[in-house]
Design a protein around this motif. Sequence first.
Motif, short mmCIF file in Angstrom:
data_model
loop_
_atom_site.label_atom_id
_atom_site.label_comp_id
_atom_site.label_asym_id
_atom_site.label_seq_id
_atom_site.Cartn_x
_atom_site.Cartn_y
_atom_site.Cartn_z
N VAL A 93 24.12 -16.75 8.28
CA VAL A 93 25.21 -16.58 9.04
C VAL A 93 26.83 -16.46 8.93
CG1 VAL A 93 26.57 -18.99 8.35
CG2 VAL A 93 24.58 -19.13 7.95
N LEU B 214 29.96 -18.61 6.61
CA LEU B 214 30.65 -18.50 8.00
C LEU B 214 32.06 -18.91 7.89
CD1 LEU B 214 29.72 -19.67 10.96
CD2 LEU B 214 30.86 -21.41 10.76
N HIS C 232 29.21 -23.21 4.78
CA HIS C 232 30.16 -23.44 6.06
C HIS C 232 31.47 -22.47 4.95
CE1 HIS C 232 31.35 -25.77 1.89
NE2 HIS C 232 32.45 -25.31 2.18
N GLY D 65 28.70 -15.79 11.95
CA GLY D 65 29.94 -15.45 11.94
C GLY D 65 31.27 -14.72 12.53
#
Length: 583
Positions: A215, A172, A169, A219
Amino acid sequence: MTPERAADWRRAAAAALAALLFFACANVFIAVPDTASYWSWAQSIARELDLDFANQFEEHRFRVRLMYLTPADRIANDWPIGTGLLLLPAVALGPLAAHAWIAFLGIAALALAARAAQAPPAAALAFLAGTPLLFYLLFGAFFSHIPAFALSTAFLLLWWKTAEERAVHEWLLLGLLLGACACVRPQLALLGLVFAADAPAWIRARSAPARGLAVAAMGALGGFAPQLLAWRLLYGKWLALPKSEEMRWSAPELWNVVFSDYHGVATWTPLTLLGAAGLAALWRADRRAAAGFGLVLAAQLYINAANMVWWGSGSFGQRRLVDISAILLVGLGALWSVAAGRPRARFLLGGTALLCCAWTLLLLAAERRGLVLLDRYIPMRGPEFRSHLAATAGQPLDTARALAAPLLRGEFPAARAASAIALGAAVGGLLWRLPRMSRGALRPLAGCALAAAVGASALVAAAGLRTPPVDDPEAAAQLGRTPRTVWENHLEYAHYQLNQYEFAEAERTARAAIAMFPQGGAPWWYLAASLYLQDRFEESRAALLELFAREPHHALGARLAADLGARGFPVEAPPAPREAIAP
């Protein structure tokens, strides 16, 4: 008093100072072309859910020569969409509320950077006063620089503080922030160079985080998607890159960007040099951070120096470097850390920073007085500039009135008070919450950022699909299809070159402007003047006749005609208009 109570008092004082400065000095500045273009993105989407800027440009009194049709037969908006999207949450509340919102974003970024750099309050205040940041927080919030500063600060700090290990995350969120930065200012895509500083660690570990990089790339694409959609719908291309014709990649004006008295870094905001030098001190403590920040700073210096408008047009200092100036605060924090425990070094650093800030604040005050104009070059070595600074320093009451002019004029007193109170409360809440924030908050933040990117893309797509092409042949003929902002930039540059005694260069610049738009009179004046100053009087006379054919009553042209006549090259200047003749 306990340390906790002292910290609470400092936070309250900072929040009160932010509210007071906003109430007394905040100036809503929406003018053609930059700020009006950014504001028009937000207005058009919020009011009409389209990208037809005809109403907005008419409201902001765009001159026709600054408007043109794209190849897709839409009215162009050459300024990036990101600032307009960030204005959307507040645009319906009016310009003062929107100004307070943007100021909050900038102050939040400043607080985050000061905490991450472990910079003491003195270093943070010096950074605020000694760079263009204060000017754009108070007087230019609707330029893209405060939004760019807020987003780039979040990206750079997140990269720095998660360098050792990143969760998915966090990758991201890094990508979404990078894409959002490029949405505000496309050149900020070069912030991604910080990942090059991670490469040595990856090489030592013999593995790169392929999943994380993938990722982050996805993003970044998602964060940049609103701009891609806007370009596709307005210009007919996914990568339109308007204004790229201003770039001179092989001839960057690096010396001028740093040392010119026309908005140069060293001459307007010398504290910036201290911050850049602080990266050397950071190198001793964190080589990865120093290398990454140094790469970003060098790339932004180069790309701004390679822009034909290297002085930034109507800029307070090098305004485009505000975008990545969190790096400079990190450098200042590193210098303060080195000076800690060394009284002489601390005194020298503090004194130097104070002098740098005093100089920049004096220039800021002179600009507010209208004595130093940002879009008109006045040589610092000349008597006019010195007299204006002396007047600013020697007339403190007049200077104070100029700084608080919007308040004294009574502009929206209720809205001003409400916006100032809201800003102070928001800043106070942020400063109270900041020490309690943990890395665990990044997971929901990544989710919110992803939702925001998807929502913004959906809004832009819907607005673009509701924007019909211009099908009025008369309007299309009037607007034309050529952007002329670059033409006006050539005129600014020619004025600067004449004042620098670069007469041959001014001639070339004037001829380039004439090639773009020969109907305009101004470049013929600069051509005539530059030729005259090279003793090419017959050519100057011919250029002056072209000027008078377009602007018969050009005052400077009339003076030049008299000088040419005295040298035996008579120019029959048109008579002055009747109303201009004194009785």
